[in-house]
Design a protein around this motif. Structure first.
Motif, mmCIF file in Angstrom:
data_model
loop_
_atom_site.group_PDB
_atom_site.id
_atom_site.type_symbol
_atom_site.label_atom_id
_atom_site.label_comp_id
_atom_site.label_asym_id
_atom_site.label_seq_id
_atom_site.Cartn_x
_atom_site.Cartn_y
_atom_site.Cartn_z
ATOM 1 N N PRO A 32 0.849 -1.192 0.000
ATOM 2 C CA PRO A 32 0.000 0.000 0.000
ATOM 3 C C PRO A 32 0.888 1.248 0.000
ATOM 4 C CG PRO A 32 -0.569 -1.480 1.834
ATOM 5 C CD PRO A 32 0.667 -2.004 1.187
ATOM 6 N N SER A 33 0.298 2.366 -0.296
ATOM 7 C CA SER A 33 1.069 3.612 -0.331
ATOM 8 C C SER A 33 1.663 3.898 1.045
ATOM 9 C CB SER A 33 0.169 4.772 -0.746
ATOM 10 O OG SER A 33 -0.753 5.054 0.287
ATOM 11 N N LEU A 34 2.707 4.710 1.054
ATOM 12 C CA LEU A 34 3.371 5.050 2.301
ATOM 13 C C LEU A 34 2.393 5.691 3.284
ATOM 14 C CD1 LEU A 34 5.961 5.225 3.963
ATOM 15 C CD2 LEU A 34 6.441 7.406 2.836
ATOM 16 N N GLY A 35 1.532 6.540 2.783
ATOM 17 C CA GLY A 35 0.540 7.191 3.645
ATOM 18 C C GLY A 35 -0.375 6.182 4.317
ATOM 19 N N ARG A 36 -0.797 5.175 3.568
ATOM 20 C CA ARG A 36 -1.651 4.128 4.154
ATOM 21 C C ARG A 36 -0.907 3.307 5.178
ATOM 22 N NH1 ARG A 36 -6.256 1.531 0.545
ATOM 23 N NH2 ARG A 36 -7.539 2.039 2.311
ATOM 24 N N ARG A 37 0.354 2.985 4.897
ATOM 25 C CA ARG A 37 1.145 2.176 5.824
ATOM 26 C C ARG A 37 1.404 2.933 7.123
ATOM 27 N NH1 ARG A 37 4.683 1.342 1.307
ATOM 28 N NH2 ARG A 37 6.340 2.310 2.526
ATOM 29 N N LEU A 38 1.560 4.249 7.024
ATOM 30 C CA LEU A 38 1.880 5.046 8.203
ATOM 31 C C LEU A 38 0.651 5.541 8.967
ATOM 32 C CD1 LEU A 38 4.869 7.228 6.997
ATOM 33 C CD2 LEU A 38 4.882 5.449 8.736
ATOM 34 N N ALA A 39 -0.537 5.350 8.439
ATOM 35 C CA ALA A 39 -1.744 5.911 9.056
ATOM 36 C C ALA A 39 -1.926 5.451 10.503
ATOM 37 C CB ALA A 39 -2.972 5.559 8.221
ATOM 38 N N VAL A 40 -1.858 4.169 10.744
ATOM 39 C CA VAL A 40 -2.105 3.667 12.103
ATOM 40 C C VAL A 40 -0.964 4.026 13.060
ATOM 41 C CG1 VAL A 40 -2.545 1.614 13.506
ATOM 42 C CG2 VAL A 40 -3.660 1.866 11.291
ATOM 43 N N PRO A 41 0.318 3.775 12.699
ATOM 44 C CA PRO A 41 1.349 4.173 13.658
ATOM 45 C C PRO A 41 1.363 5.676 13.924
ATOM 46 C CG PRO A 41 2.355 3.171 11.696
ATOM 47 C CD PRO A 41 0.880 3.037 11.570
ATOM 48 N N LEU A 42 1.104 6.496 12.899
ATOM 49 C CA LEU A 42 1.075 7.935 13.131
ATOM 50 C C LEU A 42 -0.122 8.338 13.979
ATOM 51 C CD1 LEU A 42 2.290 9.474 9.745
ATOM 52 C CD2 LEU A 42 3.533 9.225 11.905
ATOM 53 N N ALA A 43 -1.243 7.648 13.831
ATOM 54 C CA ALA A 43 -2.400 7.915 14.696
ATOM 55 C C ALA A 43 -2.073 7.567 16.144
ATOM 56 C CB ALA A 43 -3.615 7.127 14.221
ATOM 57 N N MET A 44 -1.370 6.464 16.348
ATOM 58 C CA MET A 44 -0.968 6.074 17.699
ATOM 59 C C MET A 44 0.014 7.096 18.282
ATOM 60 S SD MET A 44 -2.512 3.249 18.518
ATOM 61 C CE MET A 44 -1.540 2.531 19.801
ATOM 62 N N ILE A 45 0.967 7.528 17.474
ATOM 63 C CA ILE A 45 1.928 8.532 17.930
ATOM 64 C C ILE A 45 1.203 9.843 18.233
ATOM 65 C CG2 ILE A 45 3.876 9.975 17.182
ATOM 66 C CD1 ILE A 45 4.908 7.439 15.666
ATOM 67 N N GLY A 46 0.267 10.226 17.382
ATOM 68 C CA GLY A 46 -0.496 11.456 17.603
ATOM 69 C C GLY A 46 -1.344 11.390 18.868
ATOM 70 N N GLY A 47 -1.992 10.254 19.099
ATOM 71 C CA GLY A 47 -2.788 10.097 20.317
ATOM 72 C C GLY A 47 -1.927 10.145 21.563
ATOM 73 N N THR A 48 -0.779 9.497 21.488
ATOM 74 C CA THR A 48 0.160 9.518 22.619
ATOM 75 C C THR A 48 0.666 10.936 22.846
ATOM 76 O OG1 THR A 48 0.806 7.236 22.134
ATOM 77 C CG2 THR A 48 2.293 8.522 23.526
ATOM 78 N N ALA A 49 0.978 11.642 21.775
ATOM 79 C CA ALA A 49 1.459 13.025 21.894
ATOM 80 C C ALA A 49 0.370 13.931 22.472
ATOM 81 C CB ALA A 49 1.929 13.544 20.540
ATOM 82 N N ALA A 50 -0.879 13.726 22.062
ATOM 83 C CA ALA A 50 -1.974 14.554 22.578
ATOM 84 C C ALA A 50 -2.170 14.318 24.079
ATOM 85 C CB ALA A 50 -3.263 14.245 21.823
ATOM 86 N N ALA A 51 -2.154 13.052 24.493
ATOM 87 C CA ALA A 51 -2.308 12.745 25.918
ATOM 88 C C ALA A 51 -1.133 13.308 26.718
ATOM 89 C CB ALA A 51 -2.417 11.238 26.123
ATOM 90 N N THR A 52 0.064 13.177 26.169
ATOM 91 C CA THR A 52 1.249 13.704 26.838
ATOM 92 C C THR A 52 1.179 15.230 26.916
ATOM 93 O OG1 THR A 52 2.553 11.836 26.055
ATOM 94 C CG2 THR A 52 3.779 13.779 26.774
ATOM 95 N N GLY A 53 0.703 15.848 25.852
ATOM 96 C CA GLY A 53 0.547 17.304 25.845
ATOM 97 C C GLY A 53 -0.439 17.776 26.900
ATOM 98 N N TYR A 54 -1.507 17.022 27.074
ATOM 99 C CA TYR A 54 -2.497 17.365 28.105
ATOM 100 C C TYR A 54 -1.860 17.294 29.493
ATOM 101 C CZ TYR A 54 -6.705 17.371 30.947
ATOM 102 O OH TYR A 54 -7.656 17.677 31.880
ATOM 103 N N VAL A 55 -1.118 16.221 29.753
ATOM 104 C CA VAL A 55 -0.459 16.067 31.054
ATOM 105 C C VAL A 55 0.609 17.148 31.236
ATOM 106 C CG1 VAL A 55 0.957 14.519 32.483
ATOM 107 C CG2 VAL A 55 -0.982 13.607 31.211
ATOM 108 N N ALA A 56 1.231 17.584 30.153
ATOM 109 C CA ALA A 56 2.224 18.656 30.247
ATOM 110 C C ALA A 56 1.583 19.970 30.671
ATOM 111 C CB ALA A 56 2.940 18.825 28.909
ATOM 112 N N VAL A 57 0.360 20.217 30.202
ATOM 113 C CA VAL A 57 -0.319 21.481 30.470
ATOM 114 C C VAL A 57 -1.083 21.446 31.794
ATOM 115 C CG1 VAL A 57 -2.124 23.037 29.623
ATOM 116 C CG2 VAL A 57 -0.485 22.051 28.029
#
Length: 149
Positions: free
Chosen positions: A17-42
């Protein structure tokens, strides 16, 4: 007489599959982790009233293996590794393993490699449980007070 020699059919791998499709799930996981971490930072977990009290701590009076985890993440977002280790050393190790796993997963997807499949097995699972149990008990003893948040 007819010869029915079989001709080997080339087995080609299905197209990636295209690179964008292959990266969709890991990037979503990284984004969710970053959002939760950002909340705890603030939202500082050191200030009372922002997060619920640990039910295990409330019922038993003992620190659970996760107690101090939010404070450790908050300290990490400030670059305070010593403070994070003081709040929850096991949590810091978990954060490092989580970050490493997410980066490894994304890098495998970028290179088109098979998704990493971490497996602890029976021995690894028992060892991990033993470490968590030992950490929990030790941080609640006077000799392990340095591990308490």
């Amino acid at each position: 007489m007819t010869s029915s020699a079989s001709v080997p059919v080339s087995q080609s791998a299905p197209p990636l599959p295209s690179l964008g499709r292959r990266l969709a799930v890991p990037l979503a996981m990284i984004g969710g982790t970053a959002a939760a971490t950002g909340y705890v930072a603030v939202v500082d977990p050191n200030q009372p009233g922002h997060y619920p009290v640990c039910p295990f701590l409330r019922i038993t009076g003992w620190w659970c293996p996760g107690c101090g985890g939010l404070r450790a993440v908050h300290a990490l977002t400030r670059g305070d590794l010593a403070g994070a280790l003081h709040d929850n050393a096991l949590g810091v190790a978990f954060c490092a393993a989580l970050l490493g796993g997410l980066v490894l997963w994304a890098s495998h997807e970028v290179r088109g490699l098979p998704r990493p499949q971490p497996r602890l097995g029976r021995t690894g699972t028992l060892a991990l449980l033993a470490v968590v149990l030992a950490f929990t008990v030790l941080r609640n003893l006077p000799t392990g007070a340095f591990l308490a948040p």
